[in-house]
Design a protein around this motif. Sequence first.
Motif, PDB file in Angstrom:
ATOM      1  N   VAL B 635      21.678   7.201  42.007  1.00 36.38           N
ATOM      2  CA  VAL B 635      22.100   7.266  40.713  1.00 36.38           C
ATOM      3  C   VAL B 635      22.994   8.066  40.604  1.00 36.38           C
ATOM      4  CG1 VAL B 635      19.835   6.673  39.424  1.00 36.38           C
ATOM      5  CG2 VAL B 635      20.078   8.986  40.552  1.00 36.38           C
ATOM      6  N   LEU B 636      24.012   7.733  39.705  1.00 36.70           N
ATOM      7  CA  LEU B 636      25.073   8.823  39.231  1.00 36.70           C
ATOM      8  C   LEU B 636      24.906   9.785  38.142  1.00 36.70           C
ATOM      9  CD1 LEU B 636      28.184   6.428  39.468  1.00 36.70           C
ATOM     10  CD2 LEU B 636      28.055   8.422  40.584  1.00 36.70           C
ATOM     11  N   TYR B 637      24.143   8.866  37.101  1.00 35.08           N
ATOM     12  CA  TYR B 637      23.520   9.796  35.959  1.00 35.08           C
ATOM     13  C   TYR B 637      21.987   9.445  35.677  1.00 35.08           C
ATOM     14  CZ  TYR B 637      24.929   5.404  33.956  1.00 35.08           C
ATOM     15  OH  TYR B 637      25.000   4.150  33.619  1.00 35.08           O
ATOM     16  N   ARG B 638      21.603  10.269  34.940  1.00 33.99           N
ATOM     17  CA  ARG B 638      20.192  10.134  34.710  1.00 33.99           C
ATOM     18  C   ARG B 638      19.548   8.941  34.161  1.00 33.99           C
ATOM     19  NH1 ARG B 638      17.330  13.090  31.218  1.00 33.99           N
ATOM     20  NH2 ARG B 638      19.478  13.861  30.211  1.00 33.99           N
ATOM     21  N   THR B 639      20.062   8.247  33.289  1.00 27.76           N
ATOM     22  CA  THR B 639      19.699   7.221  32.576  1.00 27.76           C
ATOM     23  C   THR B 639      20.164   5.914  32.697  1.00 27.76           C
ATOM     24  OG1 THR B 639      21.283   7.527  30.706  1.00 27.76           O
ATOM     25  CG2 THR B 639      19.122   8.356  30.049  1.00 27.76           C
ATOM     26  N   GLN B 640      20.642   6.023  34.314  1.00 31.38           N
ATOM     27  CA  GLN B 640      21.166   4.837  34.755  1.00 31.38           C
ATOM     28  C   GLN B 640      20.345   3.565  34.912  1.00 31.38           C
ATOM     29  OE1 GLN B 640      23.253   5.648  38.323  1.00 31.38           O
ATOM     30  NE2 GLN B 640      23.835   3.576  38.732  1.00 31.38           N
ATOM     31  N   ARG B 641      19.236   3.884  35.106  1.00 33.18           N
ATOM     32  CA  ARG B 641      18.194   2.692  35.269  1.00 33.18           C
ATOM     33  C   ARG B 641      18.038   1.553  34.209  1.00 33.18           C
ATOM     34  NH1 ARG B 641      12.494   1.648  38.870  1.00 33.18           N
ATOM     35  NH2 ARG B 641      12.212   0.058  37.221  1.00 33.18           N
ATOM     36  N   PRO B 642      17.546   2.305  33.015  1.00 35.15           N
ATOM     37  CA  PRO B 642      17.450   1.543  31.797  1.00 35.15           C
ATOM     38  C   PRO B 642      18.763   0.947  31.198  1.00 35.15           C
ATOM     39  CG  PRO B 642      17.163   3.806  31.453  1.00 35.15           C
ATOM     40  CD  PRO B 642      17.168   3.588  32.866  1.00 35.15           C
ATOM     41  N   VAL B 643      19.831   1.684  31.311  1.00 37.20           N
ATOM     42  CA  VAL B 643      21.122   1.076  30.942  1.00 37.20           C
ATOM     43  C   VAL B 643      21.554   0.180  31.546  1.00 37.20           C
ATOM     44  CG1 VAL B 643      23.579   1.752  30.795  1.00 37.20           C
ATOM     45  CG2 VAL B 643      22.014   3.445  30.006  1.00 37.20           C
ATOM     46  N   GLN B 644      21.388   0.033  33.001  1.00 34.63           N
ATOM     47  CA  GLN B 644      21.954  -0.958  33.647  1.00 34.63           C
ATOM     48  C   GLN B 644      21.027  -2.258  33.510  1.00 34.63           C
ATOM     49  OE1 GLN B 644      23.832   1.325  37.629  1.00 34.63           O
ATOM     50  NE2 GLN B 644      22.201  -0.258  38.091  1.00 34.63           N
ATOM     51  N   ILE B 645      19.518  -2.051  33.422  1.00 36.29           N
ATOM     52  CA  ILE B 645      18.904  -3.288  33.059  1.00 36.29           C
ATOM     53  C   ILE B 645      19.150  -4.107  31.704  1.00 36.29           C
ATOM     54  CG2 ILE B 645      16.432  -4.013  32.731  1.00 36.29           C
ATOM     55  CD1 ILE B 645      15.369  -1.804  34.480  1.00 36.29           C
ATOM     56  N   PHE B 646      19.482  -3.218  30.770  1.00 41.34           N
ATOM     57  CA  PHE B 646      19.869  -3.505  29.427  1.00 41.34           C
ATOM     58  C   PHE B 646      20.980  -4.393  29.586  1.00 41.34           C
ATOM     59  CE2 PHE B 646      20.637  -3.816  24.969  1.00 41.34           C
ATOM     60  CZ  PHE B 646      21.796  -3.781  24.938  1.00 41.34           C
ATOM     61  N   LEU B 647      22.157  -3.760  30.319  1.00 39.34           N
ATOM     62  CA  LEU B 647      23.468  -4.797  30.397  1.00 39.34           C
ATOM     63  C   LEU B 647      23.200  -6.046  31.287  1.00 39.34           C
ATOM     64  CD1 LEU B 647      25.581  -1.661  31.146  1.00 39.34           C
ATOM     65  CD2 LEU B 647      25.676  -3.156  29.130  1.00 39.34           C
ATOM     66  N   VAL B 648      22.609  -6.081  32.245  1.00 37.16           N
ATOM     67  CA  VAL B 648      22.448  -7.246  32.843  1.00 37.16           C
ATOM     68  C   VAL B 648      21.553  -8.273  31.882  1.00 37.16           C
ATOM     69  CG1 VAL B 648      21.452  -8.287  34.925  1.00 37.16           C
ATOM     70  CG2 VAL B 648      22.398  -6.141  35.216  1.00 37.16           C
ATOM     71  N   VAL B 649      20.595  -7.674  31.423  1.00 33.57           N
ATOM     72  CA  VAL B 649      20.015  -8.913  30.595  1.00 33.57           C
ATOM     73  C   VAL B 649      20.681  -9.264  29.348  1.00 33.57           C
ATOM     74  CG1 VAL B 649      18.056  -8.986  28.889  1.00 33.57           C
ATOM     75  CG2 VAL B 649      17.477  -7.965  30.890  1.00 33.57           C
ATOM     76  N   VAL B 650      21.539  -8.578  28.837  1.00 32.55           N
ATOM     77  CA  VAL B 650      22.471  -9.040  27.757  1.00 32.55           C
ATOM     78  C   VAL B 650      23.401  -9.978  28.283  1.00 32.55           C
ATOM     79  CG1 VAL B 650      24.361  -8.278  26.393  1.00 32.55           C
ATOM     80  CG2 VAL B 650      22.145  -7.041  26.302  1.00 32.55           C
ATOM     81  N   ALA B 651      24.035  -9.731  29.626  1.00 31.50           N
ATOM     82  CA  ALA B 651      24.806 -10.580  30.251  1.00 31.50           C
ATOM     83  C   ALA B 651      24.357 -12.064  30.583  1.00 31.50           C
ATOM     84  CB  ALA B 651      25.448  -9.971  31.421  1.00 31.50           C
ATOM     85  N   VAL B 652      23.055 -11.759  31.007  1.00 32.18           N
ATOM     86  CA  VAL B 652      22.525 -13.327  31.165  1.00 32.18           C
ATOM     87  C   VAL B 652      22.251 -13.767  30.115  1.00 32.18           C
ATOM     88  CG1 VAL B 652      20.343 -14.183  32.155  1.00 32.18           C
ATOM     89  CG2 VAL B 652      21.348 -12.256  33.511  1.00 32.18           C
TER      90      VAL B 652
END
Lengths: 101, 799
Positions: B635-652
């Motif tokens: 992880v680069l920053y603390r909230t990385q995991r939820p942010v990334q999940i959200f972004l991938v779902v939006v893209a899909v």
Amino acid sequence: MVSCLFCGPKLAACGIVISIWGVIMLAMLGIFFTTHSAVLIEDVPFKEEDMHNDQESLHAIYGLYNQVGYNCFIAAGIYVLVAALSFCQIKLNHRKEYMVR
Amino acid sequence: MDSFFRSEEMCLVQLFFQTESAHNCINELGHLGLVQFKDLNPGTVAFQRRFVKEVKKCEEMERILRFLENEVVKSNIPIPADFTSETIPFPRDVLDLESSFDKLEQELKEINSNRDTLRQNFTQLMEINHLLQMTDDFFEEAESQLSISELPSEDSVYSSRVTSRRTSYTSTNGPLKLGFVAGVIKHERFPAFEKILWRLFHGNFVLRHAEIKPHEEENMAEDPVKKDVFVVFVQGDQIRGKIRKLCDGFHASMYPCPNNAYARKEMRTNANTRIEDLRLVLKRTEEFRATVLTAAAANLQEWTTKVKKMKAIYYTLNLCNIDITQKLIVAEIWCPVSDLNSVHTALIHGSEQSGSSLSPVVNRIQTQQTPPTFNRVNSFTSGFQSIIDAYGVGNYQEINPAPYTMVTFPFLFAVMFGDCGHGLVMTLLALWLILHQEHFRKLKNELIDMLVDGRYIIFLMGLFSIYTGLIYNDCFSKSFNVFGSSWSVRPMFHPHGPWTNDTLHDSGHLHLDPLVSGVYSGNPYPFGVDPIWNIASNKLSFLNSYKMKMSVIMGVAHMLFGVTLSLVNYIFFRNLKDVALQFIPEVIFMLSLFGYLIFLILYKWCVVMKSESAPSILLLFINMILFDYSSEGTVLYRTQRPVQIFLVVVAVLMVPWLLFAKPLLLYRKHKLSKLVSMADIFVYQGIHTIEYCLGCISNTASYLRLWALSLAHAELSEVLWKMVLQVALRVTSGMGSVLLAVTFAAFAVLTVTILLVMEGLSAFLHALRLHWVEFQNKFYKGSGYKFTPLSFDRMRDMQ
């Protein structure tokens, strides 16, 4: 008067371009060598023994730097001569063109 | 004024003018160069058109002019330039010109044929002269020889100018009756001639030949052909007849040669007088021909332009409609709306010149046809517009990528070229091209013409390369140390740091440790790459990572810009539906995946972390797509995991939006009508979606060529320095400076050919490809047709 023309207009133009480039670039290289720039360290032909001689090593290396720098200045001088020669050739070529017409 | 942002607004205009003023009006419009004539007779073939005879007449005149020009050039007469370019060719002028051309052609042809006949006569006389001169000696010799022995002699006497003269004639009475054939044959054919004579007559002949040596004054012929004089002595008339036929076969010219010396001498004097006369006549003919040609050459340019203009005007008239009463001509033209006034004034001017009472009528009409695309350019912008048009001319009033290309193209080139020394040379070269533009255009070489057309492009490319060269801190592969490097080696030694003299002696490579205080000053080098990297052996590890990330950032920025331009297009064409159905999902898809990648890169650059434990961005990105969060410390920053999940779902989620929203809406609208085929729409939308989504990934990777080419350029530059110039610099003995001067010339030539020309062309091509494919396929349709006005200036430039 014997005609001193020995190269055509294109060769003379190439000559003067390379000479001007050579003068400027070799003069700058000479300045950078004589001010002992660190970036040019690989172009200076120092040997292993110079590094081990603790007392004189720095001056030896600086001496080598200066030598290469002077070489560059002399080469720049040679190019000044070549530039003058090419310029003469260009002038002679122009004159020949006008005379034939 | 948005005339360069998108193509100009065009209007279809009907023109009515009188037949008498047609020539003047079209002439004025041709000089204006803003009007494109539409073909009102599209079904007719070329020879069915109204003015086809006149066009043929013009073509015939052009042929005569070309013939005249050839003759003038062959005789080395200079053609003076023409300054009267504004003359208007009237129809009655055509007849005058035609008749004078015909007369000139006849005259010239006559002169030429006369001259050729005269020359032929002259050559014949010269040959007779030589023949007579040389046969004198042959006769003496052959007579005496044959009287002595019957043996045939094989050795031909070459160049018998000096033979002893036998004053006594051996009597010819007796059984030997000599006949002979004398003539002149081409030098190359003589050996074959001799061989055949041998085969035929088995040596019952005497052959003498000598080469004709041309005198210096006999340069009347164009190419002096080497010829030989020969005399064959034989017995009997039949053999003579056969030899004559043989001579005909070999195209040898035979001349009657009298038997006795007196007749020969008389013939020679005769020939000499005739030669003198002919010389005089030939000289006069040449002078006359030269006068005729000079007079023609003086008007040659003017006539050529006139005939060209006439042909263009008749060609244009062929496109128009002639009224039943033969008094009115109807033309339809495309013209830019902003230039309607100047067109009108030009027409009034034209009709006034022809003296007609009625001024032409200009009538703007509405139409459903697509107008041509017209981008008003000046000499600076024309280069960039032409490289855009080379891929595809834009649709009518579509956004024109050219104004942005003027900055992004030299910039992307410079990122790949990146050397301030080479950039400086390129800028100076372009400056020379710009200042001496006329001189280069006169050379009429295709390659040089292309260079001259792109002179402003090359100039900008050089300027931008100087800038990126300063950023990469690379000048002929050496760095400048302007501000003082932020790294310092001295603190690495005792007592500050771990190094001692033994460390220096033992290891071949030394590692500067930034954690030792004082090694890294804490302030980065103010502008560009720190010069210490130039002498570091792991310079490529740093530069590669930096350049790759920079390429991706630039690529995503360029593509986002392209997508935004498509929004501008949708708004202009009032296509707000597509904004919601195409633009928004496209932007969200790109931002959520690749915008986030850019964020990761920038975040990792800005935040301080230990390099051993820093996560790799590539692995982070791959794991994000695969939803794989199992590995430690990623992880680069603390909230990385939820942010990334959200972004991938939006893209899909954007993918089905792109795929289905637009076709379903169209289906609802056209449910009852059978005009639209639903399969086609679904397939088209599917293709577009796949192309866009996959294209995002592949195009982003494609921008990595910015890194690849700049690496190649830097490496080539370094190799050139190390292998060429350094060899001479390291020589410190006496002749070192001379060797350096010579080696520098080789270095300069290799730099220009390899690094400037080859690498320059390569970077140019790749930057162009990035624009044409990766940038333009986000918004550009490029299926219009170009506006080609009738313009006499353009015709003159093209010749």
